[in-house]
Write a protein that holds these residues in place. Structure first.
Motif, PDB file in Angstrom:
ATOM      1  N   VAL A  24      -9.744 -53.093   9.952  1.00 51.70           N
ATOM      2  CA  VAL A  24      -9.999 -51.667  10.181  1.00 51.70           C
ATOM      3  C   VAL A  24     -11.013 -51.135   9.173  1.00 51.70           C
ATOM      4  CG1 VAL A  24      -8.959 -49.368  10.188  1.00 51.70           C
ATOM      5  CG2 VAL A  24      -7.767 -51.271  11.267  1.00 51.70           C
ATOM      6  N   GLY A  25     -10.924 -51.601   7.919  1.00 52.74           N
ATOM      7  CA  GLY A  25     -11.886 -51.165   6.910  1.00 52.74           C
ATOM      8  C   GLY A  25     -13.305 -51.577   7.257  1.00 52.74           C
ATOM      9  N   ILE A  26     -13.468 -52.797   7.750  1.00 47.99           N
ATOM     10  CA  ILE A  26     -14.792 -53.275   8.143  1.00 47.99           C
ATOM     11  C   ILE A  26     -15.333 -52.454   9.320  1.00 47.99           C
ATOM     12  CG2 ILE A  26     -16.015 -55.244   9.143  1.00 47.99           C
ATOM     13  CD1 ILE A  26     -14.143 -57.048   7.481  1.00 47.99           C
ATOM     14  N   LEU A  27     -14.450 -52.142  10.290  1.00 45.94           N
ATOM     15  CA  LEU A  27     -14.883 -51.331  11.426  1.00 45.94           C
ATOM     16  C   LEU A  27     -15.219 -49.898  11.013  1.00 45.94           C
ATOM     17  CD1 LEU A  27     -12.342 -52.445  14.185  1.00 45.94           C
ATOM     18  CD2 LEU A  27     -14.735 -53.118  13.978  1.00 45.94           C
ATOM     19  N   LEU A  28     -14.527 -49.390  10.008  1.00 50.25           N
ATOM     20  CA  LEU A  28     -14.726 -48.000   9.598  1.00 50.25           C
ATOM     21  C   LEU A  28     -16.057 -47.775   8.892  1.00 50.25           C
ATOM     22  CD1 LEU A  28     -11.275 -46.649   8.330  1.00 50.25           C
ATOM     23  CD2 LEU A  28     -12.720 -45.674  10.097  1.00 50.25           C
ATOM     24  N   VAL A  29     -16.601 -48.812   8.277  1.00 47.59           N
ATOM     25  CA  VAL A  29     -17.848 -48.613   7.525  1.00 47.59           C
ATOM     26  C   VAL A  29     -18.968 -48.111   8.431  1.00 47.59           C
ATOM     27  CG1 VAL A  29     -19.631 -49.748   6.170  1.00 47.59           C
ATOM     28  CG2 VAL A  29     -17.225 -50.251   5.718  1.00 47.59           C
ATOM     29  N   PRO A  30     -19.320 -48.832   9.502  1.00 50.04           N
ATOM     30  CA  PRO A  30     -20.391 -48.289  10.360  1.00 50.04           C
ATOM     31  C   PRO A  30     -19.975 -47.033  11.115  1.00 50.04           C
ATOM     32  CG  PRO A  30     -19.442 -50.267  11.343  1.00 50.04           C
ATOM     33  CD  PRO A  30     -18.860 -50.153   9.974  1.00 50.04           C
ATOM     34  N   PRO A  38     -24.387 -39.373   5.549  1.00 51.06           N
ATOM     35  CA  PRO A  38     -23.503 -40.539   5.744  1.00 51.06           C
ATOM     36  C   PRO A  38     -22.435 -40.719   4.679  1.00 51.06           C
ATOM     37  CG  PRO A  38     -25.783 -41.129   6.180  1.00 51.06           C
ATOM     38  CD  PRO A  38     -25.812 -39.753   5.624  1.00 51.06           C
ATOM     39  N   ILE A  39     -22.732 -40.365   3.441  1.00 51.78           N
ATOM     40  CA  ILE A  39     -21.771 -40.603   2.364  1.00 51.78           C
ATOM     41  C   ILE A  39     -20.467 -39.854   2.591  1.00 51.78           C
ATOM     42  CG2 ILE A  39     -22.708 -38.717   0.967  1.00 51.78           C
ATOM     43  CD1 ILE A  39     -21.311 -42.072  -0.329  1.00 51.78           C
ATOM     44  N   TYR A  40     -20.556 -38.680   3.241  1.00 46.51           N
ATOM     45  CA  TYR A  40     -19.360 -37.858   3.427  1.00 46.51           C
ATOM     46  C   TYR A  40     -18.406 -38.459   4.462  1.00 46.51           C
ATOM     47  CZ  TYR A  40     -22.326 -34.573   0.943  1.00 46.51           C
ATOM     48  OH  TYR A  40     -23.148 -33.989   0.004  1.00 46.51           O
ATOM     49  N   GLY A  41     -18.947 -39.211   5.410  1.00 44.45           N
ATOM     50  CA  GLY A  41     -18.066 -39.909   6.343  1.00 44.45           C
ATOM     51  C   GLY A  41     -17.262 -40.992   5.649  1.00 44.45           C
ATOM     52  N   LEU A  42     -17.884 -41.694   4.692  1.00 43.06           N
ATOM     53  CA  LEU A  42     -17.152 -42.710   3.921  1.00 43.06           C
ATOM     54  C   LEU A  42     -16.090 -42.062   3.040  1.00 43.06           C
ATOM     55  CD1 LEU A  42     -20.211 -44.933   2.931  1.00 43.06           C
ATOM     56  CD2 LEU A  42     -18.434 -45.484   4.601  1.00 43.06           C
ATOM     57  N   TYR A  43     -16.443 -40.933   2.401  1.00 44.00           N
ATOM     58  CA  TYR A  43     -15.444 -40.208   1.606  1.00 44.00           C
ATOM     59  C   TYR A  43     -14.233 -39.824   2.467  1.00 44.00           C
ATOM     60  CZ  TYR A  43     -18.839 -39.462  -2.195  1.00 44.00           C
ATOM     61  OH  TYR A  43     -19.734 -39.615  -3.224  1.00 44.00           O
ATOM     62  N   THR A  44     -14.518 -39.294   3.651  1.00 48.46           N
ATOM     63  CA  THR A  44     -13.446 -38.806   4.529  1.00 48.46           C
ATOM     64  C   THR A  44     -12.483 -39.929   4.900  1.00 48.46           C
ATOM     65  OG1 THR A  44     -14.905 -37.093   5.422  1.00 48.46           O
ATOM     66  CG2 THR A  44     -12.961 -37.665   6.715  1.00 48.46           C
ATOM     67  N   SER A  45     -13.011 -41.051   5.337  1.00 55.83           N
ATOM     68  CA  SER A  45     -12.152 -42.175   5.723  1.00 55.83           C
ATOM     69  C   SER A  45     -11.373 -42.716   4.538  1.00 55.83           C
ATOM     70  CB  SER A  45     -13.008 -43.285   6.341  1.00 55.83           C
ATOM     71  OG  SER A  45     -13.631 -42.841   7.518  1.00 55.83           O
ATOM     72  N   PHE A  46     -11.989 -42.743   3.364  1.00 55.21           N
ATOM     73  CA  PHE A  46     -11.323 -43.275   2.164  1.00 55.21           C
ATOM     74  C   PHE A  46     -10.112 -42.434   1.774  1.00 55.21           C
ATOM     75  CE2 PHE A  46     -10.995 -42.968  -2.513  1.00 55.21           C
ATOM     76  CZ  PHE A  46     -10.584 -44.259  -2.795  1.00 55.21           C
ATOM     77  N   PHE A  47     -10.323 -41.138   1.607  1.00 54.83           N
ATOM     78  CA  PHE A  47      -9.224 -40.285   1.157  1.00 54.83           C
ATOM     79  C   PHE A  47      -8.126 -40.165   2.212  1.00 54.83           C
ATOM     80  CE2 PHE A  47     -12.564 -38.657  -1.746  1.00 54.83           C
ATOM     81  CZ  PHE A  47     -11.882 -38.801  -2.950  1.00 54.83           C
ATOM     82  N   ALA A  48      -8.512 -40.082   3.484  1.00 58.04           N
ATOM     83  CA  ALA A  48      -7.497 -39.948   4.535  1.00 58.04           C
ATOM     84  C   ALA A  48      -6.603 -41.179   4.599  1.00 58.04           C
ATOM     85  CB  ALA A  48      -8.176 -39.721   5.878  1.00 58.04           C
ATOM     86  N   PRO A 105      -8.663 -33.847   0.584  1.00 60.22           N
ATOM     87  CA  PRO A 105     -10.040 -34.358   0.633  1.00 60.22           C
ATOM     88  C   PRO A 105     -11.106 -33.272   0.725  1.00 60.22           C
ATOM     89  CG  PRO A 105      -8.616 -35.609   2.114  1.00 60.22           C
ATOM     90  CD  PRO A 105      -7.847 -34.407   1.675  1.00 60.22           C
ATOM     91  N   SER A 106     -10.741 -32.065   1.169  1.00 56.21           N
ATOM     92  CA  SER A 106     -11.752 -31.012   1.278  1.00 56.21           C
ATOM     93  C   SER A 106     -12.342 -30.655  -0.085  1.00 56.21           C
ATOM     94  CB  SER A 106     -11.146 -29.765   1.929  1.00 56.21           C
ATOM     95  OG  SER A 106     -10.184 -29.159   1.083  1.00 56.21           O
ATOM     96  N   PHE A 107     -11.599 -30.905  -1.167  1.00 53.96           N
ATOM     97  CA  PHE A 107     -12.127 -30.659  -2.510  1.00 53.96           C
ATOM     98  C   PHE A 107     -13.145 -31.727  -2.921  1.00 53.96           C
ATOM     99  CE2 PHE A 107      -7.844 -28.729  -2.585  1.00 53.96           C
ATOM    100  CZ  PHE A 107      -8.211 -27.422  -2.818  1.00 53.96           C
ATOM    101  N   PHE A 108     -13.200 -32.833  -2.194  1.00 54.36           N
ATOM    102  CA  PHE A 108     -14.128 -33.925  -2.499  1.00 54.36           C
ATOM    103  C   PHE A 108     -15.186 -34.068  -1.396  1.00 54.36           C
ATOM    104  CE2 PHE A 108     -10.233 -34.808  -4.755  1.00 54.36           C
ATOM    105  CZ  PHE A 108     -10.673 -35.179  -6.016  1.00 54.36           C
ATOM    106  N   ARG A 109     -15.497 -32.931  -0.726  1.00 56.21           N
ATOM    107  CA  ARG A 109     -16.575 -32.884   0.266  1.00 56.21           C
ATOM    108  C   ARG A 109     -16.306 -33.805   1.458  1.00 56.21           C
ATOM    109  NH1 ARG A 109     -18.509 -32.597  -4.847  1.00 56.21           N
ATOM    110  NH2 ARG A 109     -19.967 -30.937  -5.362  1.00 56.21           N
ATOM    111  N   CYS A 110     -15.162 -33.633   2.062  1.00 56.90           N
ATOM    112  CA  CYS A 110     -14.801 -34.391   3.260  1.00 56.90           C
ATOM    113  C   CYS A 110     -14.650 -33.427   4.430  1.00 56.90           C
ATOM    114  CB  CYS A 110     -13.497 -35.164   3.050  1.00 56.90           C
ATOM    115  SG  CYS A 110     -13.579 -36.372   1.702  1.00 56.90           S
ATOM    116  N   PHE A 111     -14.645 -33.965   5.635  1.00 56.03           N
ATOM    117  CA  PHE A 111     -14.430 -33.122   6.806  1.00 56.03           C
ATOM    118  C   PHE A 111     -13.175 -33.578   7.552  1.00 56.03           C
ATOM    119  CE2 PHE A 111     -17.913 -36.099   7.466  1.00 56.03           C
ATOM    120  CZ  PHE A 111     -17.492 -36.851   8.553  1.00 56.03           C
ATOM    121  N   THR A 112     -12.844 -32.907   8.643  1.00 59.27           N
ATOM    122  CA  THR A 112     -11.521 -32.995   9.268  1.00 59.27           C
ATOM    123  C   THR A 112     -11.221 -34.387   9.810  1.00 59.27           C
ATOM    124  OG1 THR A 112     -11.954 -30.731   9.970  1.00 59.27           O
ATOM    125  CG2 THR A 112      -9.983 -31.766  10.834  1.00 59.27           C
TER     126      THR A 112
END
Length: 725
Positions: A89-95, A108-118, A399-406
């Motif tokens: 799942v982690g490999i699939l989540l990167v792209p 793009p960086i914010y999508g990685l942040y979002t998946s990481f914190f969630a 995660p919203s405090f670390f620039r993530c989205f929903t």
């Protein structure tokens, strides 16, 4: 059987079972006296505020489920499956995280942040062992629409006028909450996205505190499926500009799909050939390989990450071919390593995004709970809907405090997670480790990745939602109401407005439920042989009836919206409208009085002729009294089977009282049979049972079986004015 409410214990029989003239009497259990609202509020407050050490421990374990399941973790049996599923799942989540950032109008960086914190937060707070929480396409679309609207309102240039990526500059960017000349378009975009995410998370946590997790049941599968399909059409349309290499702004307001297609058509001449060729090549690779993954998923231990392979190859080709500088192809740009410092949401933006955040919160929660319950049922465990509300809420707030989205659960990644051997939420922590490695080391290597490749990844992942169109004929055959809800929700979400589509779907579903109660008709019942089985005469053959005691059933609640329809249907089915019959009798009486007056003032010599005319009039009157039915019957009593009546309100009780009163004036007694306790209580509170036993004594009888009420009606020694029909 009559019903007494004398208090006491269980049921008791009066007389022998075979005594057909003595109905069985059941005694109602005496109810406790209802508390007034002050006492009830005080007791509830004490109940929620008082806390023993045992209850405190249970509350903590319930709020942080990892403290409950981690000590019981079966290391030897579960660890391999969790690690394998987490890695895949982690490999699939990167792209996908990089790609869906485009959909949310973010870097793009914010999508990685979002998946990481969630992934981390849900592993600690979630109750589902199998769902994958992270970026979800529909929510990214909703967030992106809000971001673009606020960017335009704040006066920032459109995407076509702001090509350069500025994520790297944010590492040394503005301080918390600063909005001004230091905050560029990218900075303001993520500030809006984070504020929407924070507000949606607050809504979800508040709904958890108020214990309103049950709201998910009002979002039916057909509604959610239609909404997701309609949103998928909007997503597909929004990505076409990247596939063609066009730099056009995202339309705002209603009918955005039509506006986008119009912009695409008039700008086709500006298509970037490099992006178009790259998109076609990626589509030719990804569509067949994804189909192979789906076809052989039972034989494969894990799906092959073709998306990652395509991203790597496309990045290398773009880098060495210099697609950005030589052909003007849009690329992901600089993706910084590490984490940005925490930043508070922009409080002044909350009033602007509050309504949008509410719809986002509802969609995110509904998707998460529906997937959680589906996989929990499949694997034999339970999930707590309210705890899921807390979990997904904090997956948005923190995660919203670390620039993530929903974020919310995503079906595709959840299916991958389950099929690769996931056992517990520990798999989410493994996924977070993979994303952490990318964030700290690998992310800058995606600088030359073309945006059209990311758009291809999004489009290919829409296949499942778009395939729902092929199921429309089957849905129509199975249930036309559900199919209509699906079509209306899908069309509104796609053609008009995404958020409006959800609201319209909910309203249409509610009106369909109300409409079904409006369409219910009174059925005349017959008995199947000697058994206690009464069914609709129009549906089954060979049923026996008692002409003098007809039995009718109404299979819907009787309430303010359909009480008139209930009476109309009953009168039509019986063939005797008591109101119209009383009007006929009054007219007849008035006519007879007029004739008597004329006869008294006439001459004796014309008396025979007047008498002859009077006889003819009476014959005509007798014809008027006949109801409009071909078959006549001697109507003594009328039985209403209430087994299908779930509840009655005040208007429903009044309707039943009117029916009883109107037919009583014609000498017909109305009996109720097989009422549930809720209906009985409503009838008692509404004054259906006369306090004076002498006032219509029989109408105070309520029976538990239809056979007993028919026997009772037939055994009456004096018939209350048989009405010949």
């Amino acid at each position: 059987m009559t019903l007494r409410e004398d208090g006491g214990g269980g049921p008791a029989a009066d007389g022998a079972d075979d005594d057909q003239h003595c109905p069985l009497t059941l005694e109602r259990v005496e109810k406790e006296e209802e508390e007034n609202w002050q006492t009830l509020a005080s007791r509830r407050l004490k109940q929620h505020c008082s806390c023993t050490p045992k209850e405190a421990k249970a509350k903590i374990l319930g709020f942080v489920p990892i403290l409950k399941w981690l000590p019981r973790y079966q290391l030897k049996d579960w660890i391999l499956g969790d690690i394998m599923s987490g890695l895949i799942v982690g490999i699939l989540l990167v792209p996908q995280s990089i790609a869906y950032s485009l959909l949310a109008s973010q870097d793009p960086i914010y999508g990685l942040y979002t998946s990481f914190f969630a992934s981390i937060i849900y592993a600690f707070l979630g109750t589902s062992r199998h769902i994958s929480v992270g970026i979800f396409g529909v929510l990214c679309l909703l967030v992106g629409q809000v971001v673009d609207r606020e960017l335009a309102a704040a006066g920032y240039p459109t995407e076509s006028a702001s090509i350069s990526n500025t994520s790297a500059a944010l590492l040394a960017g503005p301080g918390n909450g600063s909005i001004g000349i230091e905050c560029d378009r990218s900075c303001y975009a993520i500030m809006v996205g984070a504020t929407v995410t924070f507000t949606a998370g607050v809504y979800q946590v508040l709904m958890g505190v108020l214990q309103v997790g049950f709201v998910s049941v009002y979002l039916s599968d057909s509604l959610l499926s239609g909404f997701a399909t309609g949103a998928s059409l909007t997503i597909l349309t929004s990505q076409l500009k990247y596939l063609l290499g066009l730099r056009i702004p995202r339309p705002q307001g209603w009918f955005s799909l039509v506006k986008t297609w119009y912009s695409l058509i008039i700008n086709l001449g500006n298509t970037n050939v490099c992006d178009l060729v790259t998109s076609l090549l990626c589509l030719l690779v990804l569509i067949p390989t994804k189909e192979l993954n789906d076809r052989f998923k039972a034989k494969l231990k894990a799906p092959i990450p073709f998306e990652l392979f395509v991203v790597i190859l496309a990045t290398l080709a773009s880098h060495f071919g210099q697609f950005n500088t030589e052909y003007g192809s849009g690329v992901a740009g600089a993706i910084p390593t590490g984490f940005l410092p925490p930043q508070l949401p922009c409080w002044s933006l909350i009033p602007n995004v509050a309504v949008d955040a509410f719809s986002i919160a509802i969609v995110g929660f509904a998707i998460t709970v529906s997937l959680s319950e589906m996989f929990a049922k499949k694997h034999g465990y339970t999930v707590d809907a309210n705890q899921e509300m807390y979990a997904i809420g904090f997956c948005n707030i923190l995660p919203s405090f670390f620039r993530c989205f929903t974020t919310s659960a995503a079906l595709t990644k959840t299916l991958v997670k389950e099929s690769t051997g996931c056992q517990t939420q520990l798999s989410g922590l493994v996924t977070a480790l993979v994303l952490l490695l990318v964030l700290l080391v690998i992310a800058p290597l995606f600088y030359s990745l073309q945006k059209c490749v990311l758009a291809v990844i999004i489009v290919v992942n829409l296949r499942g939602a778009l395939r729902k169109f092929a199921d429309v004929p089957r849905m129509w055959r199975v249930n036309r109401v559900d199919a209509s809800i699906w079509l209306i929700t899908m069309a509104t979400s796609a053609l008009v407005n995404t958020e409006l589509g959800l609201l319209v779907g909910v309203l249409v579903s509610a009106f369909c439920v109300l409409g079904r109660t409006q369409q219910a008709q009174v059925l005349e019942l017959g008995r199947a042989g000697t058994r206690e089985c009464y069914e609709d005469l129009a549906s089954y053959r060979g049923l026996q009836t008692q002409p003098e005691v007809p039995v009718f059933r109404y299979e819907a609640p009787i309430y303010y919206a359909n009480q008139t329809l209930f009476k109309t249907s009953l009168y039509r089915r019986l063939g005797l409208d008591p109101v119209k019959e009383k009007v006929r009798r009054r007219k007849l009486k008035k006519k007879q009085q007029q004739k008597e007056t004329e006869e008294a003032g006439g001459r004796r010599s014309e008396q025979k002729e007047v008498v002859g005319k009077g006889d003819n009039t009476e014959a005509g009157v007798t014809k008027t009294l006949m109801p409009e039915k071909k078959v006549s019957r001697s109507l003594r009593s009328l039985v209403i089977d209430c087994s299908g009546v779930l509840f009655v309100d005040t208007a429903g009780v009044n309707a039943l009282k009117e029916v009883r009163k109107d037919y009583a004036e014609l000498g017909v007694t109305v009996f109720l049979a097989q009422c549930n306790t809720s209906v009985l209580d409503s009838l008692e509170r509404g004054g259906y049972f006369p306090e004076n036993k002498g006032d219509g004594g029989e109408s105070n009888m309520v029976f538990f079986t239809i056979t007993d009420v028919i026997r009772y009606a037939q055994s009456l020694s004096v018939v209350n004015g048989d009405y010949n029909c």
